[in-house]
Scaffold this active site. Structure first.
Site, PDB file in Angstrom:
ATOM      1  N   ARG A  18     -89.331  61.638 -18.047  1.00 14.93           N
ATOM      2  CA  ARG A  18     -88.369  61.548 -16.938  1.00 14.93           C
ATOM      3  C   ARG A  18     -87.136  60.750 -17.363  1.00 14.93           C
ATOM      4  O   ARG A  18     -86.009  61.128 -17.042  1.00 14.93           O
ATOM      5  CB  ARG A  18     -89.000  60.924 -15.701  1.00 14.93           C
ATOM      6  CG  ARG A  18     -89.974  61.859 -14.997  1.00 14.93           C
ATOM      7  CD  ARG A  18     -90.589  61.221 -13.768  1.00 14.93           C
ATOM      8  NE  ARG A  18     -91.317  60.018 -14.168  1.00 14.93           N
ATOM      9  CZ  ARG A  18     -91.374  58.897 -13.456  1.00 14.93           C
ATOM     10  NH1 ARG A  18     -90.761  58.802 -12.307  1.00 14.93           N
ATOM     11  NH2 ARG A  18     -92.076  57.867 -13.889  1.00 14.93           N
ATOM     12  N   ASN A  36     -92.732  63.079 -11.223  1.00 18.38           N
ATOM     13  CA  ASN A  36     -94.062  63.462 -11.678  1.00 18.38           C
ATOM     14  C   ASN A  36     -94.821  64.124 -10.531  1.00 18.38           C
ATOM     15  O   ASN A  36     -94.641  63.768  -9.373  1.00 18.38           O
ATOM     16  CB  ASN A  36     -94.855  62.239 -12.139  1.00 18.38           C
ATOM     17  CG  ASN A  36     -94.382  61.701 -13.466  1.00 18.38           C
ATOM     18  OD1 ASN A  36     -93.735  62.389 -14.234  1.00 18.38           O
ATOM     19  ND2 ASN A  36     -94.709  60.455 -13.739  1.00 18.38           N
TER      20      ASN A  36
END
Length: 76
Positions: A18, A36
């Site tokens: 990320r 996520n």
């Protein structure tokens, strides 16, 4: 502007995926978010000019995190 929704599968959680995705987006001028998912995948919503969005998706498919591994990317 164009928008895309991506679901990224592979080793993409706990490896800085990320963070690296945000770096790529910032460098290219892509806006959106990344998070996520409970199934181990990462979900991305991104918006940019068509060519920029294409470059972003290509870099995500290549796997921006050196510790991770992208198996498959679903794009809508």
């Amino acid at each position: 502007m164009q928008a895309a929704k991506l679901t990224v599968f592979g080793i993409v959680q706990g490896v800085g995926f990320r963070y690296m995705t945000k770096q790529v987006a910032d460098e290219l001028g892509v806006v959106g978010f990344v998070k996520n998912r409970v199934d181990g995948s990462v979900y991305i919503e991104a918006q940019a000019e068509p060519l920029t969005l294409y470059k972003f998706i290509s870099q995500i498919k290549a796997g921006p995190s050196p510790a991770g591994h992208v198996d498959h990317v679903s794009v809508t």
